[in-house]
Scaffold this motif. Structure first.
Motif, PDB file in Angstrom:
ATOM      1  N   PHE A 110      72.197  44.527  19.780  1.00  0.00           N
ATOM      2  CA  PHE A 110      72.235  45.981  19.753  1.00  0.00           C
ATOM      3  C   PHE A 110      71.394  46.562  18.623  1.00  0.00           C
ATOM      4  O   PHE A 110      70.689  47.561  18.800  1.00  0.00           O
ATOM      5  N   LEU A 111      71.441  45.944  17.454  1.00  0.00           N
ATOM      6  CA  LEU A 111      70.695  46.468  16.316  1.00  0.00           C
ATOM      7  C   LEU A 111      69.185  46.275  16.455  1.00  0.00           C
ATOM      8  O   LEU A 111      68.411  46.852  15.684  1.00  0.00           O
ATOM      9  N   ASP A 112      68.768  45.477  17.443  1.00  0.00           N
ATOM     10  CA  ASP A 112      67.341  45.274  17.688  1.00  0.00           C
ATOM     11  C   ASP A 112      66.810  46.123  18.835  1.00  0.00           C
ATOM     12  O   ASP A 112      65.629  46.031  19.185  1.00  0.00           O
ATOM     13  N   LEU A 113      67.652  46.930  19.446  1.00  0.00           N
ATOM     14  CA  LEU A 113      67.219  47.729  20.593  1.00  0.00           C
ATOM     15  C   LEU A 113      66.165  48.748  20.187  1.00  0.00           C
ATOM     16  O   LEU A 113      66.209  49.319  19.096  1.00  0.00           O
ATOM     17  N   ASP A 114      65.232  48.972  21.101  1.00  0.00           N
ATOM     18  CA  ASP A 114      64.270  50.051  20.936  1.00  0.00           C
ATOM     19  C   ASP A 114      64.077  50.736  22.288  1.00  0.00           C
ATOM     20  O   ASP A 114      64.619  50.308  23.309  1.00  0.00           O
ATOM     21  N   ALA A 115      63.329  51.814  22.281  1.00  0.00           N
ATOM     22  CA  ALA A 115      63.156  52.602  23.495  1.00  0.00           C
ATOM     23  C   ALA A 115      62.472  51.805  24.598  1.00  0.00           C
ATOM     24  O   ALA A 115      62.785  51.967  25.788  1.00  0.00           O
ATOM     25  N   THR A 116      61.541  50.937  24.233  1.00  0.00           N
ATOM     26  CA  THR A 116      60.805  50.175  25.237  1.00  0.00           C
ATOM     27  C   THR A 116      61.732  49.257  26.024  1.00  0.00           C
ATOM     28  O   THR A 116      61.686  49.210  27.263  1.00  0.00           O
ATOM     29  N   ARG A 124      78.799  42.553  27.128  1.00  0.00           N
ATOM     30  CA  ARG A 124      78.645  41.248  26.491  1.00  0.00           C
ATOM     31  C   ARG A 124      77.542  41.355  25.451  1.00  0.00           C
ATOM     32  O   ARG A 124      76.675  42.244  25.545  1.00  0.00           O
ATOM     33  N   PRO A 125      77.558  40.500  24.442  1.00  0.00           N
ATOM     34  CA  PRO A 125      76.555  40.603  23.377  1.00  0.00           C
ATOM     35  C   PRO A 125      75.135  40.518  23.927  1.00  0.00           C
ATOM     36  O   PRO A 125      74.827  39.674  24.774  1.00  0.00           O
ATOM     37  N   GLY A 126      74.289  41.391  23.444  1.00  0.00           N
ATOM     38  CA  GLY A 126      72.887  41.378  23.837  1.00  0.00           C
ATOM     39  C   GLY A 126      72.585  42.062  25.145  1.00  0.00           C
ATOM     40  O   GLY A 126      71.430  42.099  25.574  1.00  0.00           O
ATOM     41  N   ALA A 127      73.604  42.625  25.794  1.00  0.00           N
ATOM     42  CA  ALA A 127      73.405  43.177  27.138  1.00  0.00           C
ATOM     43  C   ALA A 127      73.755  44.648  27.229  1.00  0.00           C
ATOM     44  O   ALA A 127      74.117  45.130  28.305  1.00  0.00           O
ATOM     45  N   ALA A 128      73.627  45.381  26.155  1.00  0.00           N
ATOM     46  CA  ALA A 128      73.968  46.809  26.202  1.00  0.00           C
ATOM     47  C   ALA A 128      73.171  47.562  27.259  1.00  0.00           C
ATOM     48  O   ALA A 128      73.745  48.310  28.069  1.00  0.00           O
ATOM     49  N   PRO A 129      71.837  47.418  27.304  1.00  0.00           N
ATOM     50  CA  PRO A 129      71.106  48.145  28.349  1.00  0.00           C
ATOM     51  C   PRO A 129      71.429  47.636  29.752  1.00  0.00           C
ATOM     52  O   PRO A 129      71.501  48.424  30.702  1.00  0.00           O
ATOM     53  N   TYR A 130      71.646  46.332  29.888  1.00  0.00           N
ATOM     54  CA  TYR A 130      71.957  45.777  31.211  1.00  0.00           C
ATOM     55  C   TYR A 130      73.298  46.290  31.714  1.00  0.00           C
ATOM     56  O   TYR A 130      73.409  46.765  32.863  1.00  0.00           O
ATOM     57  N   SER A 131      74.336  46.206  30.875  1.00  0.00           N
ATOM     58  CA  SER A 131      75.649  46.693  31.286  1.00  0.00           C
ATOM     59  C   SER A 131      75.592  48.175  31.633  1.00  0.00           C
ATOM     60  O   SER A 131      76.172  48.622  32.623  1.00  0.00           O
TER      61      SER A 131
END
Length: 263
Positions: free
Chosen positions: A94-100, A145-152
């Motif tokens: 989550f802390l590595d997310l960016d708009a792209t 789940r961890p790492g899947a914020a945009p997917y969920s």
């Protein structure tokens, strides 16, 4: 014989969906971002008995992709079934997310299926025809789940869009449903997962991982006449993993004395 349009048909669930409709003798238009695996699927579909099989290599993130793809398919014959199976699920903390990254996942997983449904529905309504749309969701729509914020998020939004489109299109004879797989073992270079991840999320009450064939059978059923009075629903094909946290220990021992109301 129906004309079935399948996105993400180059591998995994999309390929198995295409082959399932091919075995029924349907005509197919198959779409994918990658030409070589798409042509492999097409060859398999023709061998399996598809009445015809055309392919369209396309990037669903393009602004004109939905209109271009549906127009190409409709030029062959009116589309009776649309299966939106294309999807991406990068693992991004989550802390590595960016708009792209966010836009990539939402564009492919949510925006594309919705706009494909719009493009198909406009043509079907104008022609006075019904149609059936099946969106491929995920158990991640219910459980992050961890790492899947945009997917969920993309899959939860897709399920809401499924209901919204079903509500407005039903009076036109267009059904819109979703199939939500649990963890399915697929051979995908686009969306690879580690064995560690598969072991962690692949456990369920029925005791086995799903296969693309499990999902394809559900898609074919809900797209067909046997499900003709079903719309706006999400069919969870997940071995029971969405029923609850089945593998937790009892929160007390069966031998523990507990206070009971006096009789």
């Amino acid at each position: 014989m129906r004309h079935v349009l399948v996105t993400g048909a180059g591998s995994g669930i999309g390929r198995e969906v295409a082959l399932t409709f091919a075995l029924a003798g349907d005509a197919l238009t198959l779409a994918d971002l990658h030409a070589d695996p798409l042509e492999q699927t097409a060859s398999l579909a023709r061998s399996a008995g598809a009445a015809s099989c055309d392919t369209v290599t396309i990037d669903l993130r393009r602004d004109d992709a939905h209109e271009t793809l549906v127009a190409a398919a409709w030029a062959t014959a009116p589309v009776d079934v649309l299966v939106s199976s294309a999807g991406v699920y990068p693992a991004t903390p989550f802390l590595d997310l960016d708009a792209t990254t966010w836009d990539l996942v939402l564009d492919v997983n949510t925006r594309a299926p919705v706009l494909l449904t719009v493009a198909l529905a406009r043509r079907a309504v104008a022609a006075g025809r019904g149609a059936s749309v099946v969106n491929i969701s995920s158990g991640a729509a219910l459980r992050a789940r961890p790492g899947a914020a945009p997917y969920s998020t993309s899959k939860a939004a897709l399920e809401a869009a499924t209901r919204a489109s079903a509500l407005e299109l039903g009076r036109h004879g267009i059904r819109v449903n979703a199939v939500a797989p649990g963890f399915v073992t697929v051979d995908s270079s686009v969306n690879p997962v580690t064995d560690e991840y598969a072991d962690a999320v692949g456990d369920n009450p029925l005791g086995r991982r799903g296969s693309p064939a499990d999902i394809a059978r559900a898609v074919a059923w809900i797209a067909g006449d046997d499900a003709g009075w079903i719309t706006g629903e999400v069919l969870r094909v997940d071995g029971g993993s969405s029923t609850g946290a089945w593998n937790l220990p009892l929160h007390w021992s069966a031998s523990t004395d507990v206070d009971r109301p006096a009789t």
